[in-house]
Write a protein that holds these residues in place. Structure first.
Motif, PDB file in Angstrom:
ATOM      1  N   MET A   1       0.838  -1.204   0.000  1.00  0.00           N
ATOM      2  CA  MET A   1       0.000   0.000   0.000  1.00  0.00           C
ATOM      3  C   MET A   1       0.874   1.256   0.000  1.00  0.00           C
ATOM      4  N   PHE A   2       1.803   1.347   0.990  1.00  0.00           N
ATOM      5  CA  PHE A   2       2.763   2.443   1.039  1.00  0.00           C
ATOM      6  C   PHE A   2       4.103   1.961   0.501  1.00  0.00           C
ATOM      7  N   LYS A   3       4.759   2.800  -0.266  1.00  0.00           N
ATOM      8  CA  LYS A   3       6.103   2.526  -0.762  1.00  0.00           C
ATOM      9  C   LYS A   3       6.913   3.809  -0.675  1.00  0.00           C
ATOM     10  N   PHE A   4       8.233   3.665  -0.594  1.00  0.00           N
ATOM     11  CA  PHE A   4       9.074   4.864  -0.639  1.00  0.00           C
ATOM     12  C   PHE A   4      10.230   4.652  -1.606  1.00  0.00           C
ATOM     13  N   SER A   5      10.711   5.750  -2.135  1.00  0.00           N
ATOM     14  CA  SER A   5      11.881   5.715  -3.010  1.00  0.00           C
ATOM     15  C   SER A   5      12.662   7.000  -2.798  1.00  0.00           C
ATOM     16  N   LYS A   6      13.930   6.978  -3.131  1.00  0.00           N
ATOM     17  CA  LYS A   6      14.745   8.190  -3.054  1.00  0.00           C
ATOM     18  C   LYS A   6      14.430   9.066  -4.278  1.00  0.00           C
ATOM     19  N   LEU A   7      14.639  10.344  -4.088  1.00  0.00           N
ATOM     20  CA  LEU A   7      14.420  11.291  -5.166  1.00  0.00           C
ATOM     21  C   LEU A   7      15.409  11.033  -6.300  1.00  0.00           C
ATOM     22  N   THR A   8      14.892  11.009  -7.525  1.00  0.00           N
ATOM     23  CA  THR A   8      15.726  10.790  -8.700  1.00  0.00           C
ATOM     24  C   THR A   8      15.490  11.910  -9.714  1.00  0.00           C
ATOM     25  N   LEU A   9      16.305  11.929 -10.755  1.00  0.00           N
ATOM     26  CA  LEU A   9      16.123  12.931 -11.803  1.00  0.00           C
ATOM     27  C   LEU A   9      14.734  12.827 -12.431  1.00  0.00           C
ATOM     28  N   SER A  10      14.248  11.612 -12.592  1.00  0.00           N
ATOM     29  CA  SER A  10      12.948  11.410 -13.248  1.00  0.00           C
ATOM     30  C   SER A  10      11.770  11.820 -12.365  1.00  0.00           C
ATOM     31  N   LEU A  12      11.928  14.465 -10.212  1.00  0.00           N
ATOM     32  CA  LEU A  12      12.118  15.850  -9.764  1.00  0.00           C
ATOM     33  C   LEU A  12      10.878  16.706  -9.983  1.00  0.00           C
ATOM     34  N   LYS A  13      10.207  16.537 -11.131  1.00  0.00           N
ATOM     35  CA  LYS A  13       9.034  17.366 -11.423  1.00  0.00           C
ATOM     36  C   LYS A  13       7.897  17.097 -10.456  1.00  0.00           C
ATOM     37  N   ASP A  14       7.670  15.819 -10.154  1.00  0.00           N
ATOM     38  CA  ASP A  14       6.620  15.476  -9.185  1.00  0.00           C
ATOM     39  C   ASP A  14       6.963  16.018  -7.805  1.00  0.00           C
ATOM     40  N   PHE A  15       8.235  15.924  -7.457  1.00  0.00           N
ATOM     41  CA  PHE A  15       8.659  16.441  -6.160  1.00  0.00           C
ATOM     42  C   PHE A  15       8.523  17.962  -6.107  1.00  0.00           C
ATOM     43  N   GLN A  16       8.810  18.637  -7.201  1.00  0.00           N
ATOM     44  CA  GLN A  16       8.716  20.096  -7.253  1.00  0.00           C
ATOM     45  C   GLN A  16       7.310  20.563  -6.874  1.00  0.00           C
ATOM     46  N   LYS A  17       6.283  19.849  -7.314  1.00  0.00           N
ATOM     47  CA  LYS A  17       4.903  20.218  -7.003  1.00  0.00           C
ATOM     48  C   LYS A  17       4.643  20.166  -5.493  1.00  0.00           C
ATOM     49  N   LEU A  18       5.179  19.145  -4.838  1.00  0.00           N
ATOM     50  CA  LEU A  18       5.013  19.042  -3.386  1.00  0.00           C
ATOM     51  C   LEU A  18       5.848  20.092  -2.671  1.00  0.00           C
ATOM     52  N   ASN A  19       7.060  20.281  -3.144  1.00  0.00           N
ATOM     53  CA  ASN A  19       7.962  21.262  -2.540  1.00  0.00           C
ATOM     54  C   ASN A  19       7.363  22.668  -2.582  1.00  0.00           C
ATOM     55  N   ASP A  20       6.663  22.987  -3.665  1.00  0.00           N
ATOM     56  CA  ASP A  20       6.055  24.314  -3.793  1.00  0.00           C
ATOM     57  C   ASP A  20       4.951  24.548  -2.764  1.00  0.00           C
ATOM     58  N   LYS A  21       4.355  23.458  -2.262  1.00  0.00           N
ATOM     59  CA  LYS A  21       3.244  23.585  -1.310  1.00  0.00           C
ATOM     60  C   LYS A  21       3.675  23.326   0.137  1.00  0.00           C
ATOM     61  N   VAL A  51      16.264  12.828   0.159  1.00  0.00           N
ATOM     62  CA  VAL A  51      14.814  13.009   0.075  1.00  0.00           C
ATOM     63  C   VAL A  51      14.121  11.675  -0.178  1.00  0.00           C
ATOM     64  N   TYR A  52      13.131  11.359   0.666  1.00  0.00           N
ATOM     65  CA  TYR A  52      12.328  10.153   0.508  1.00  0.00           C
ATOM     66  C   TYR A  52      10.947  10.554  -0.013  1.00  0.00           C
ATOM     67  N   LEU A  53      10.557  10.003  -1.161  1.00  0.00           N
ATOM     68  CA  LEU A  53       9.213  10.200  -1.693  1.00  0.00           C
ATOM     69  C   LEU A  53       8.356   9.009  -1.287  1.00  0.00           C
ATOM     70  N   ILE A  54       7.182   9.277  -0.740  1.00  0.00           N
ATOM     71  CA  ILE A  54       6.316   8.218  -0.240  1.00  0.00           C
ATOM     72  C   ILE A  54       5.058   8.152  -1.098  1.00  0.00           C
ATOM     73  N   LYS A  55       4.751   6.960  -1.562  1.00  0.00           N
ATOM     74  CA  LYS A  55       3.578   6.757  -2.408  1.00  0.00           C
ATOM     75  C   LYS A  55       2.522   5.937  -1.676  1.00  0.00           C
ATOM     76  N   TYR A  56       1.267   6.287  -1.951  1.00  0.00           N
ATOM     77  CA  TYR A  56       0.124   5.507  -1.473  1.00  0.00           C
ATOM     78  C   TYR A  56      -0.656   5.074  -2.708  1.00  0.00           C
ATOM     79  N   ASN A  57      -0.716   3.740  -2.921  1.00  0.00           N
ATOM     80  CA  ASN A  57      -1.348   3.210  -4.135  1.00  0.00           C
ATOM     81  C   ASN A  57      -0.773   3.874  -5.393  1.00  0.00           C
TER      82      ASN A  57
END
Length: 290
Positions: A1-10, A12-21, A51-57
């Motif tokens: 259900m939950f997964k995590f991954s380290k921030l990668t070049l690919s 970055l754009k998804d992370f930027q959206k969260l970082n902005d908020k 940076v750890y990105l956490i995904k739900y589903n």
């Protein structure tokens, strides 16, 4: 259900959206990209690994940025949960459990949180084992300080360099090092007097019947005045000595042209915290261990 991954070049754009908020969740969250693009390619690589990105589903719901201080101690520079997930109780409970068991694990993680923001409620509710350590407070000079109404039996005198180091050591050691550990000596004081942060006329004693019973000072952290070392001998507490010391130092800071004063207090020192709040200080951050 939950997964995590380290921030990668690919990612970055998804992370930027969260970082902005990020400031929606905690006003003290740091801006990742502020220095990222100024770094070399190799240093960007290592920064992304913090940076750890956490995904739900398979949808990114959160991130946590852990910067190492030592081998086992980390500073949480930013932690954010997307608004779409932060109000869903089962998801938020599972997310915090996942972070604690899969990401933080055996690490000691320190984080600064803002009062009045969602993060404070979440940490208190879903990480009950977290421990508040330090509270930082600011004093804004909005109104005049009324010192005349304070206990008239308490007098204030300035610290005299090369004369008062011994009495300062005595008062501070009684108040802060009564167990005999890490006591300070005159050489420690003389070393401090040579530091750039030292303010020559920023030190005072409180006296009762011509006896020095308390001490306090302010130093400069860059351009910001910080009040430090507020101490009162045990037998003279609860009669207004500490309040008069702090109020007098605030007057000193104001006379030197500053518009704000800061201090830090240990979270479990409730009497000191209540004193500062009563004077008019405002809590701006709380440092916790997760």
């Amino acid at each position: 259900m939950f997964k995590f991954s380290k921030l990668t070049l690919s990612s970055l754009k998804d992370f930027q959206k969260l970082n902005d908020k990020r400031l929606y969740y905690n006003s003290l969250n740091k801006e990742f990209f502020k220095n990222y693009y100024d770094k070399s390619v190799i240093n960007r690589f290592f920064l992304r690994k913090e940076v750890y990105l956490i995904k739900y589903n398979d949808k990114i719901c959160s991130y946590i940025w852990l910067s190492p201080i030592s081998l086992s101690v980390y500073k949480v520079k930013a932690f954010y949960i997307d608004e779409g997930f932060s109000s869903d109780l089962p998801i938020i409970e599972g997310l915090f459990s996942f972070i604690k068991n899969k990401i933080i694990k055996n690490k000691v993680c320190k984080i600064k949180i803002s009062p009045g923001f969602i993060i404070k409620d979440h940490i208190e509710r879903y990480m009950p084992s977290s421990k508040s350590e330090i509270i930082e407070l600011y004093f804004y000079y909005r109104n005049s300080l009324d010192i005349d109404s304070l206990n008239e039996k308490i007098n204030i005198r300035k610290f005299i360099i090369k004369e008062d180091e011994d009495i300062r050591c005595y008062i501070q050691n009684v108040c802060f090092h009564s167990d005999g550990n890490n006591v300070i000596n005159v050489n420690d004081i003389k070393y401090e007097e040579r530091m750039n942060s030292f303010v020559k006329d920023g030190l005072i004693f409180a006296q009762i019947n011509n006896k020095d019973v308390g001490f306090g000072q302010y130093i400069m952290n860059g351009y910001v005045p910080y009040i430090v070392n507020i101490c009162v001998l045990p037998e003279y507490r609860s009669i207004g000595v500490g309040k008069k010391i702090v109020m007098f130092i605030l007057k000193l800071i104001e006379s030197h042209g500053h518009k704000i004063a800061k201090l830090k207090v240990e979270s479990d020192n409730k009497s000191a915290l209540n004193l500062y709040l009563n004077i008019g200080f405002e809590i701006v951050s709380e440092e916790c261990i997760l």
